[in-house]
Design an enzyme around this catalytic site. Structure first.
Site, short mmCIF file in Angstrom:
data_model
loop_
_atom_site.label_atom_id
_atom_site.label_comp_id
_atom_site.label_asym_id
_atom_site.label_seq_id
_atom_site.Cartn_x
_atom_site.Cartn_y
_atom_site.Cartn_z
CD GLN A 285 55.44 33.42 99.69
OE1 GLN A 285 56.08 33.68 100.70
NE2 GLN A 285 54.15 33.72 99.59
NE ARG B 174 47.11 31.02 106.69
CZ ARG B 174 47.25 29.72 106.80
NH1 ARG B 174 48.22 29.21 107.51
NH2 ARG B 174 46.42 28.90 106.22
CB CYS B 175 47.17 39.14 105.80
SG CYS B 175 48.49 40.33 105.95
CD GLU C 63 47.05 35.63 102.15
OE1 GLU C 63 46.31 36.46 101.62
OE2 GLU C 63 48.25 35.50 101.89
#
Lengths: 807, 287
Positions: free
Chosen positions: A238, A385-386, A761
């Site tokens: 990522q 996902r945050c 997110e």
């Protein structure tokens, strides 16, 4: 000179497919046809395959490792252990959190499935056969699985490598299993507020250990070219540039001789931010053997080893007036980090941005302390996902607000309304140190309540509870209200770095002579649709249709340096860089237009796709014409060409927010929770592509559903991991997923060049609280204040049983 | 998730399959749809040296109906069973149950024979076959024999199938016209095994239950025929008291393990709920 048919302003705008257009995702042509190119699609001549021998136990000492039988398997080329990596200094690696992690277990194993040896063979089958034949003799040690026991005087010492270190990366350590204590806020004033308050509520809130579940697991192909000394690694990264720099620092290979390529990535969700032993072992194996080496995780390895999330054990106290106005917030977190502190947080934030836990509320004083501890569990602590630890913070405050509402017998929506930061207070300085850039919370929640007919829902709930009492139904209705404020777009270099790497991002644009373009960014899409949306930003900035702009990311040899994609940072940071680079292009184009139109630059104005003479719009030059001129016409005082690069260091984070409502029906006899309705209002500032936003919200809500209603990685008393396969780890299918209703308000960020805030997110951050609040609300009239996630069938049934409503 | 090495055989007839198994010996396994065996092999919990794939054995496929006698070939897929209008008419619980197995993709490959012969207590068809009092047609080196489903299951993944024997077909006597049926299954998600499930068949005559059978899925080491539970309904009007008695009797024999689906107490409780709901639904469907 071509003759141009006159087209309307609207037609010219539409042709660009710029900001606000629900342009179809350009990536999907290949993804929907199975033509994506993922790391496991990479096949190189002579490529070998690596596979791990993993620890069957949670805590133990390695007495011996015998490789002989494994090496005798036909096709096996090498079996690496810590002893083989030691001469290279690569048997341990630095983590993103300032700790070190064993690449291959060095004398001890500290969690079940820890990497112990790396087998390299001609094919996956030979490697898997040989893994079975590596004989490891362990002396079992008592496992430590309960983080509440980590700092007991008689707790087993896990990390013998640092047992005498009294100073960690984040301050003093007071126990061999203690990692750090992080404190923010005004402790004395907060304790005083609690002592003086008319109303105090306290609750223990645990956010269980979970794991991101991207469709594609982690993997890489490492290829050392011994002729030119260049190491190329394709992988599920990522943050490819950060990987390159870190790889250079730990291997001493000069950075120009390392090339990191992230091909298509099948979802990341934080799982692909960290550096894992598989990457290091593949690179070492390729360097030693001189041929490419591939390593691909299987699903069980993924769930049980690389990068868990959450595992926060929180105690909260709220001080309030009898009217429900909050006067203080106190929070302590016991953070279970597993065997190594491998959290993916900016360096100065060992608990991430957990200090956003005052949420959307005007809290005058607050205090937070976080104790990070070691246990015999897999390392990680990623932002699933945050943004860093923001779902934990949001879950904490949104549950606490409901607890307060319950105590005061007030409606949870009302308690939120009276405590919200007011629109005129922005930019707002929070008690825990953040400057919220913008917001309009009252408008958002009011719109949400109206949209779902909140009063009607509460009336229906009242009737349903009475029917339950009369024995006419065995279902309890719950209404969950959640409001969240995200903090995304890390971040300003002055306070955000990872391992010393500043968290700016970048965009480089080249306009081709015929008026099309290529843009390269320091981020990397894992499904977010960057090639679609960043082209839209650029289309609006430079007047070239999005369809004529190629977007490239992920190859460190070609892309400008950037810190990658996670924490909803791509749009706030790289999206800003894109707009800024576009503006540089436009500035040069304006000079060219002035020369061609023989006017002063100041006499020109920009309109959609052209510069025109103010007051005389028939005299204009389109960007397409200007691009050709930039390359092919000698313009005094200007270099040929039309390209620009922008490295954007954001002045602040962005603060997306939203109001979510969830209606559930709980069957008290089976513990089954049916999601009757879910409404999500998101405010992510300027909306680049509404269709992609909606897709992001759908995906994030589905992950929130998974976490709230079923996901858990748990460990038994012996240190065995449970939930490490998709048989037990809850991954909802279309059948379990309800219909999502989405809505929006638009409060642009005042400091972002186009006002965008990021959205990927938000639905996970707000969604988990909404589901959990709904389940808790269903039982509220029976006296429940809080019940732990996940709200799976048996836990919900146990809650009902405890409250005396099961048959 | 990589299986050990094995040899692969694909016979064309049942006779060939049986003689292959005899010659290959104990370390050989038949594979039908592969949805139980292949995952076990990938986890290396099963390490057969030989796989005998039955997919080309045409005589093992298909559904034959002869009056009220139903014969389902072992290699008939669950999807084919669901699609059969004849089966839905004669014995609708087969379709109702099969629709709750795993997911549509798996049902397209998963077979009736594989589901009943593997001895996995999580599978849905074994309990149902016990409730239906089905008979299994077994073919081995010594010829053919028939065994009731109620005598087939001995323990987890352990059955009365002899080494070298192949389950060739399932034979079912269709329940009487007007019977009531229901298969109630609670699971965590699509694709999961039951937390608890119950199959119920009953017949009413003038409002009184004259015949009932109840079987349970995944709440023991084997599928469980709840004989006492069935008896509790016979002779009653299947009123609330009778339903309660049946559910209590079923609950008494449930012995589920604690796993990710919940603690034992929850799964025992859920057995009660599934039986209650299945009986009520079956009663409402009976005429």
């Amino acid at each position: 000179m071509t003759v141009q048919t006159p087209v309307s302003l609207e037609e010219r705008k539409d042709k660009l497919q710029g900001l606000g257009c629900s342009r179809k995702r350009v990536e999907d042509a290949r993804f929907t046809q199975g033509k994506g190119h993922y790391v496991d699609d990479i096949k190189l001549p002579g490529m070998l395959f690596g596979d791990f021998v993993r620890s069957p136990i949670g805590h133990g000492r390695i007495k011996s490792i015998n490789k002989e039988a494994a090496l005798a398997v036909p096709g096996v080329k090498a079996v690496l252990t810590a002893d083989d990596l030691r001469p290279l200094g690569l048997h341990w690696m630095p983590t993103l959190a300032g700790d070190v992690q064993a690449v291959l277990a060095d004398e001890k194993v500290l969690f079940q499935n820890q990497e112990v040896a790396f087998v390299v063979a001609e094919d996956r089958y030979a490697a898997a056969d040989a893994v079975e034949l590596v004989e490891v003799d362990y002396e079992e040690l008592p496992p430590l699985v309960d983080p509440h026991r980590s700092m007991d005087p008689d707790a087993p010492i896990l990390r013998e490598d640092i047992k005498d270190k009294t100073e960690g990366a984040h301050g003093p350590r007071r126990h061999p299993n203690h990692i750090f204590t992080w404190e923010v806020g005004d402790k004395a004033a907060t304790e005083q507020a609690l002592a003086a308050a008319a109303v105090v509520v306290e609750e223990q809130i645990t956010y269980q250990r979970v794991h991101p579940c991207p469709l594609e697991t982690c993997g890489c192909v490492a290829s050392m070219d011994k002729i030119n000394g260049k190491l190329t690694i394709w992988g599920t990264f990522q943050a490819p540039h950060a990987v390159r720099t870190v790889a250079s620092l730990i291997t001493n290979i000069p950075e120009h001789n390392i090339r990191i390529i992230s091909p298509d990535i099948g979802g990341g969700f934080g799982n692909k931010v960290g550096v894992y032993p598989g990457y290091i072992c593949s690179a070492v194996a390729s360097i030693v053997l001189g041929v490419p080496v591939k390593w691909i995780e299987d699903r069980m390895e993924n769930l049980s080893t690389t990068a868990f999330a959450r595992d926060y054990h929180m105690t909260g106290r709220i001080a309030a007036t009898p009217e429900g106005r909050i006067t203080g917030l106190w929070c302590h977190v016991l953070a279970d980090h597993g065997a190594f502190d491998a959290c993916a947080d900016p360096t100065k934030f060992p608990a991430g941005f957990f200090n956003i836990c005052t949420g959307s509320y005007d809290v005058p004083v607050a205090y937070v302390s976080v104790d990070g501890v070691y246990t015999n569990k897999a390392p990680g602590g990623v932002a699933y996902r945050c943004s860093f630890r923001v779902t934990e913070a949001s879950y904490f405050i949104e549950r606490m607000i409901d607890v307060l509402a319950r105590k005061l017998d007030r409606d949870p929506a009302e308690i939120r309304m009276i405590n919200f930061i007011r629109k005129e207070q922005f930019p707002y300085q929070s008690a825990l140190g953040w400057e919220y850039d913008s917001g309009d919370y009252h408008t958002a929640l009011a719109k949400a309540l109206k949209s779902v007919d909140y009063d009607g829902l509460r009336a229906r709930q009242k009737a349903s509870r009475e029917a339950f009492k009369r024995g006419e139904t065995r279902k309890l209705m719950g209404v969950g209200v959640a409001f969240f404020t995200e903090i995304v777009g890390a971040g300003p270099v002055k306070n955000c770095d990872i391992l010393g790497l500043g968290m700016f991002d970048s965009c480089e644009i080249r306009i081709h002579p015929t008026g099309s373009a290529i843009a390269r960014l320091g981020t990397i899409s894992q499904g977010q649709g960057h090639a679609t949306t960043f082209a839209q930003i650029l289309a609006s900035e430079i007047g070239i249709p999005a369809a004529d702009i190629t977007l490239e990311e992920g190859d460190t040899d070609t892309a400008p340096y950037g810190l990658g994609t996670y924490g909803s940072r791509s749009t706030p940071v790289a999206g800003a860089a894109t707009a800024m680079a576009g503006r540089k292009i436009r500035a040069k184009a304006q000079m060219i237009a002035a020369y061609l139109l023989e006017v002063h630059e100041g006499d020109l104005e920009w309109e959609v796709d052209r510069f025109q003479v103010k007051g005389n719009p028939e005299r204009f030059k389109t960007m397409k014409e200007l691009a050709f001129a930039a390359y092919n016409q000698a313009i005094p005082g200007l270099e040929p060409g039309l390209e620009a690069v922008s490295y954007y260091d954001p002045p602040n984070m962005t603060y997306p927010f939203g109001a979510y409502l969830c209606v559930v029906q709980i069957d008290v006899d089976t513990g089954v929770t049916e999601i009757e309705r879910f409404y999500a209002l998101d405010d992510c500032g300027t909306r680049i592509n509404p269709m992609i936003i909606e897709g992001q919200v759908h995906g994030g809500l589905t992950e929130a559903l998974a976490i709230a209603m079923g996901q858990e990685i748990s460990y038994d008393a012996d240190g065995n991991v449970h939930g490490g396969s998709l048989m037990d780890f809850f991954l909802p299918t279309a059948v379990e997923t309800p219909a999502w209703e989405t809505d929006w308000t638009e409060t642009p960020s005042p400091h972002h060049p186009i006002g965008a805030k990021g959205v990927g997110e938000s639905p996970n951050v707000g969604g988990v609280s909404a589901f959990s609040n709904a389940v808790n609300d269903a039982f509220a009239h029976l006296g429940l204040t809080h019940t732990q996630m996940p709200h799976d069938h048996w836990r919900v049934w146990q809650t009902a049983q405890r409250l005396g409503v099961t048959g | 998730m990589i299986p050990g090495s094995f040899d692969y055989h694909r016979p064309r007839t049942l006779e060939e399959a049986v003689s292959l198994l005899a010659s290959l010996g104990e370390e050989s396994r038949v594979v039908a749809g592969g949805h139980s065996l292949i995952p076990m092999m990938k986890l290396r919990m099963a390490l057969p040296e030989h796989l005998v794939d039955l997919q080309d054995v045409a005589e093992l496929k298909g559904i034959r109906i002869d009056g009220s006698q139903i014969t389902i070939g072992a290699m008939t897929t669950q999807a084919e069973m669901i699609a059969s209008a004849e089966l839905a008419r004669l014995c609708p619980i087969l379709r109702e149950t099969a629709l709750q197995i795993a997911d549509p993709q798996i049902r397209s490959l998963g077979t009736v024979g594989g589901n009943v012969a593997n001895g996995d207590p999580g599978n849905d068809l074994p309990g149902l076959m016990q409730a239906l009092d089905a008979r299994y047609l077994l073919r081995g080196p010594g010829g053919e024999r028939e065994l009731p489903a109620r005598a087939f299951y001995e323990g987890p993944f352990t059955t009365a199938l002899d080494p070298g024997e192949v389950l060739a077909a399932v034979r079912i006597a269709a329940p009487a016209a007007g019977h009531g049926w229901a298969y109630e299954k609670q699971k965590r998600k699509i694709g999961d095994y039951a937390t608890a499930a119950a199959a119920v068949l009953l017949e009413l005559e003038g409002g009184t239950c004259r015949k009932a059978s109840i079987a349970l899925t995944n709440v023991g080491d084997t599928p469980l025929l709840a004989e006492a539970a069935g008896r509790a309904l016979v002779g009653t009007a299947v009123d609330a008291a009778a339903v309660k008695a049946a559910a209590e009797a079923a609950k008494a024999i449930a012995a589920p393990a604690e796993d990710g689906r919940g603690p034992r107490a929850f799964r025992v409780h859920l057995t009660d709920v599934m039986v209650t709901r299945a009986v009520e639904k079956a009663r409402s469907r009976a005429s």
